[in-house]
Design a protein around this motif. Structure first.
Motif, PDB file in Angstrom:
ATOM      1  N   ALA A   8       0.864  -1.180   0.000  1.00 24.37           N
ATOM      2  CA  ALA A   8       0.000   0.000   0.000  1.00 24.37           C
ATOM      3  C   ALA A   8       0.894   1.221   0.000  1.00 24.37           C
ATOM      4  O   ALA A   8       1.830   1.311   0.806  1.00 24.37           O
ATOM      5  CB  ALA A   8      -0.896  -0.001   1.233  1.00 24.37           C
TER       6      ALA A   8
ATOM      7  N   SER B 213       5.704   4.343   3.845  1.00 22.52           N
ATOM      8  CA  SER B 213       5.503   4.874   5.203  1.00 22.52           C
ATOM      9  C   SER B 213       6.218   6.221   5.253  1.00 22.52           C
ATOM     10  O   SER B 213       6.670   6.719   4.216  1.00 22.52           O
ATOM     11  CB  SER B 213       6.015   3.908   6.285  1.00 22.52           C
TER      12      SER B 213
ATOM     13  N   ARG C 168       9.827   5.861   9.299  1.00 22.27           N
ATOM     14  CA  ARG C 168       9.754   4.412   9.055  1.00 22.27           C
ATOM     15  C   ARG C 168       8.883   3.707  10.081  1.00 22.27           C
ATOM     16  O   ARG C 168       9.148   2.578  10.470  1.00 22.27           O
ATOM     17  CB  ARG C 168      11.165   3.797   9.004  1.00 22.27           C
TER      18      ARG C 168
ATOM     19  N   THR D 249      11.231  -4.313   7.747  1.00 23.96           N
ATOM     20  CA  THR D 249       9.811  -4.261   8.122  1.00 23.96           C
ATOM     21  C   THR D 249       9.595  -4.884   9.505  1.00 23.96           C
ATOM     22  O   THR D 249       8.802  -4.387  10.310  1.00 23.96           O
ATOM     23  CB  THR D 249       8.971  -4.974   7.043  1.00 23.96           C
TER      24      THR D 249
ATOM     25  N   GLU E 139       5.090  -8.749   1.238  1.00 28.74           N
ATOM     26  CA  GLU E 139       4.418  -7.509   1.660  1.00 28.74           C
ATOM     27  C   GLU E 139       5.358  -6.306   1.732  1.00 28.74           C
ATOM     28  O   GLU E 139       4.931  -5.207   2.031  1.00 28.74           O
ATOM     29  CB  GLU E 139       3.744  -7.729   3.014  1.00 28.74           C
TER      30      GLU E 139
ATOM     31  N   SER F  75      14.861  -5.572  -4.754  1.00 31.67           N
ATOM     32  CA  SER F  75      15.723  -6.737  -5.047  1.00 31.67           C
ATOM     33  C   SER F  75      14.968  -7.807  -5.826  1.00 31.67           C
ATOM     34  O   SER F  75      15.546  -8.477  -6.682  1.00 31.67           O
ATOM     35  CB  SER F  75      16.247  -7.346  -3.746  1.00 31.67           C
TER      36      SER F  75
HETATM   37  N1  LIG Z   1       2.686   0.190   3.143  1.00 30.40           N
HETATM   38  C1  LIG Z   1       3.058  -1.085   2.997  1.00 30.40           C
HETATM   39  O1  LIG Z   1       2.405  -1.853   2.270  1.00 30.40           O
HETATM   40  C2  LIG Z   1       4.269  -1.580   3.701  1.00 30.40           C
HETATM   41  C3  LIG Z   1       5.127  -0.702   4.317  1.00 30.40           C
HETATM   42  N2  LIG Z   1       6.292  -1.150   4.880  1.00 30.40           N
HETATM   43  C4  LIG Z   1       7.208  -0.152   5.432  1.00 30.40           C
HETATM   44  O2  LIG Z   1       8.473  -0.291   4.798  1.00 30.40           O
HETATM   45  C5  LIG Z   1       9.513   0.089   5.722  1.00 30.40           C
HETATM   46  C6  LIG Z   1      10.553  -0.993   5.766  1.00 30.40           C
HETATM   47  O3  LIG Z   1      11.085  -1.156   4.478  1.00 30.40           O
HETATM   48  P1  LIG Z   1      12.653  -1.214   4.220  1.00 30.40           P
HETATM   49  O4  LIG Z   1      13.344  -0.335   5.188  1.00 30.40           O
HETATM   50  O5  LIG Z   1      12.841  -0.988   2.773  1.00 30.40           O
HETATM   51  O6  LIG Z   1      13.043  -2.685   4.643  1.00 30.40           O
HETATM   52  P2  LIG Z   1      12.674  -4.141   4.072  1.00 30.40           P
HETATM   53  O7  LIG Z   1      11.524  -4.665   4.847  1.00 30.40           O
HETATM   54  O8  LIG Z   1      12.605  -4.163   2.591  1.00 30.40           O
HETATM   55  O9  LIG Z   1      13.961  -4.949   4.561  1.00 30.40           O
HETATM   56  C7  LIG Z   1      15.205  -4.666   3.965  1.00 30.40           C
HETATM   57  C8  LIG Z   1      16.273  -5.490   4.643  1.00 30.40           C
HETATM   58  O10 LIG Z   1      16.112  -6.876   4.274  1.00 30.40           O
HETATM   59  C9  LIG Z   1      17.358  -7.490   4.317  1.00 30.40           C
HETATM   60  N3  LIG Z   1      17.641  -8.235   3.089  1.00 30.40           N
HETATM   61  C10 LIG Z   1      18.206  -9.459   3.063  1.00 30.40           C
HETATM   62  N4  LIG Z   1      18.416  -9.851   1.819  1.00 30.40           N
HETATM   63  C11 LIG Z   1      17.987  -8.866   1.026  1.00 30.40           C
HETATM   64  C12 LIG Z   1      17.983  -8.710  -0.382  1.00 30.40           C
HETATM   65  N5  LIG Z   1      18.451  -9.655  -1.187  1.00 30.40           N
HETATM   66  N6  LIG Z   1      17.499  -7.568  -0.869  1.00 30.40           N
HETATM   67  C13 LIG Z   1      17.010  -6.601  -0.051  1.00 30.40           C
HETATM   68  N7  LIG Z   1      16.998  -6.693   1.282  1.00 30.40           N
HETATM   69  C14 LIG Z   1      17.489  -7.818   1.819  1.00 30.40           C
HETATM   70  C15 LIG Z   1      18.423  -6.410   4.485  1.00 30.40           C
HETATM   71  O11 LIG Z   1      18.853  -6.431   5.830  1.00 30.40           O
HETATM   72  C16 LIG Z   1      17.670  -5.130   4.206  1.00 30.40           C
HETATM   73  O12 LIG Z   1      18.180  -4.053   4.952  1.00 30.40           O
HETATM   74  C17 LIG Z   1       8.851   0.328   7.053  1.00 30.40           C
HETATM   75  O13 LIG Z   1       8.701   1.713   7.247  1.00 30.40           O
HETATM   76  C18 LIG Z   1       7.473  -0.337   6.896  1.00 30.40           C
HETATM   77  O14 LIG Z   1       6.506   0.303   7.678  1.00 30.40           O
HETATM   78  C19 LIG Z   1       6.615  -2.474   4.889  1.00 30.40           C
HETATM   79  C20 LIG Z   1       5.772  -3.399   4.326  1.00 30.40           C
HETATM   80  C21 LIG Z   1       4.535  -3.023   3.688  1.00 30.40           C
END
Ligand SMILES: NC(=O)C1=CN([C@@H]2O[C@H](COP(=O)(O)OP(=O)(O)OC[C@H]3O[C@@H](n4cnc5c(N)ncnc54)[C@H](O)[C@@H]3O)[C@@H](O)[C@H]2O)C=CC1
Ligand SMILES: Nc1nc(O)c(N)c(N[C@@H]2O[C@H](COP(=O)(O)O)[C@@H](O)[C@H]2O)n1
Length: 219
Positions: free
Chosen positions: A8, A16, A20, A50, A153, A161
């Motif tokens: 979303a 977000s 974060r 996340t 999600e 990635s």
């Molecule tokens: N609105 C929505 O639908 C959603 C929103 N969010 C938001 O997204 C934010 C978190 O997202 P991000 O910081 O981007 O973290 P992310 O949830 O994409 O996790 C990234 C982490 O995953 C690990 N990882 C391991 N292998 C990886 C690979 N091959 N490629 C990429 N990452 C890898 C790494 O440690 C990397 O730092 C939060 O603020 C959350 O609230 C998260 C899910 C859904």
């Protein structure tokens, strides 16, 4: 394996805010739709970013969907999957309760002590990749454990990635009617970004849901 990414975003493409912290973008109907996609999946995946930001549970909310899974001989909830190269998931994370199997995808660089602590907390570890999780290898390992339909999600780093590796089959994006802004706020696809060979998707459907728009793409 079929990989379905669902997220979303605000009108300006943010998942977000710059803090974060989880922002409620979806309305009730969209959250119900997310629950239905989870119910059809063998596993639901997020990145460790996340987990650290939101501490999600990733189980089904609707008891009717749980009952329907059990009626067809499936586990009550899909398994949970976290891409977590350095095994940073907290041992008291909600995804480590006993509601469903939880796979942690870690790299060979994950410290041994963290791996042991997470296994003791109930996680099943899958090691793939030297420094960072190799998603193609990790997904092969999940497939060998019976995961044929994977829902992802977020967040933006993991989704980028997946596009980079050509692993996304389907994308549903709910665009809510709000502006979040912020150059450092996460977007649908973060990572290093593409400078050429941009992934082009095929728009399958557009639908009004709650006070926003649901976009469905084949990838
Ligand atoms: N609105 C929505 O639908 C959603 C929103 N969010 C938001 O997204 C934010 C978190 O997202 P991000 O910081 O981007 O973290 P992310 O949830 O994409 O996790 C990234 C982490 O995953 C690990 N990882 C391991 N292998 C990886 C690979 N091959 N490629 C990429 N990452 C890898 C790494 O440690 C990397 O730092 C939060 O603020 C959350 O609230 C998260 C899910 C859904
Ligand atoms: N689809 C969707 N819409 C929103 O408005 C959101 N804020 C999110 N966030 C993601 O939903 C997951 C939470 O899971 P639980 O309810 O704890 O099971 C998590 O991945 C959030 O980042 N999603």
């Amino acid at each position: 394996m079929h990989v379905h990414v669902n997220a979303a975003a605000s009108l300006d493409g943010k998942l977000s805010s710059r803090r974060r912290e989880q922002v409620t973008i979806s309305g009730d109907d969209d959250f119900a739709r997310v629950d239905e996609i989870r119910a059809t999946a063998d596993a639901v995946a997020v990145g460790v970013g996340t987990v650290l930001a939101d501490d999600p549970h990733l189980t089904l909310d609707d008891p009717g969907l749980v009952a329907a899974r059990e009626d067809r001989g499936d586990s009550p909830h899909p398994a949970r999957v976290v891409a977590d190269s350095r095994a940073r998931t907290p041992t008291d994370a909600r995804i480590l309760d006993d509601a469903a199997t939880t796979y942690l995808l870690v790299s060979e660089a994950a410290p041994g002590g963290r791996r042991e602590a997470l296994e003791a907390a109930g996680a099943e570890l899958v090691v793939a990749g030297a420094e960072r999780v190799s998603l193609p290898d990790a997904f092969d390992a999940l497939e060998a454990r019976g995961v044929d339909r994977l829902m992802v999600e977020g967040g933006g780093e993991l989704i980028f990635s997946l596009f980079e590796a050509g692993l996304v089959d389907e994308l549903t994006l709910y665009v809510g009617s709000l502006v979040i802004g912020g150059r450092d706020a996460p977007t649908l696809a973060d990572g290093d970004g593409f400078v050429s060979d941009f992934p082009r998707l095929s728009l399958r459907d557009v639908e009004r849901v709650d006070d926003g728009v649901l976009l469905t793409y084949d990838c």
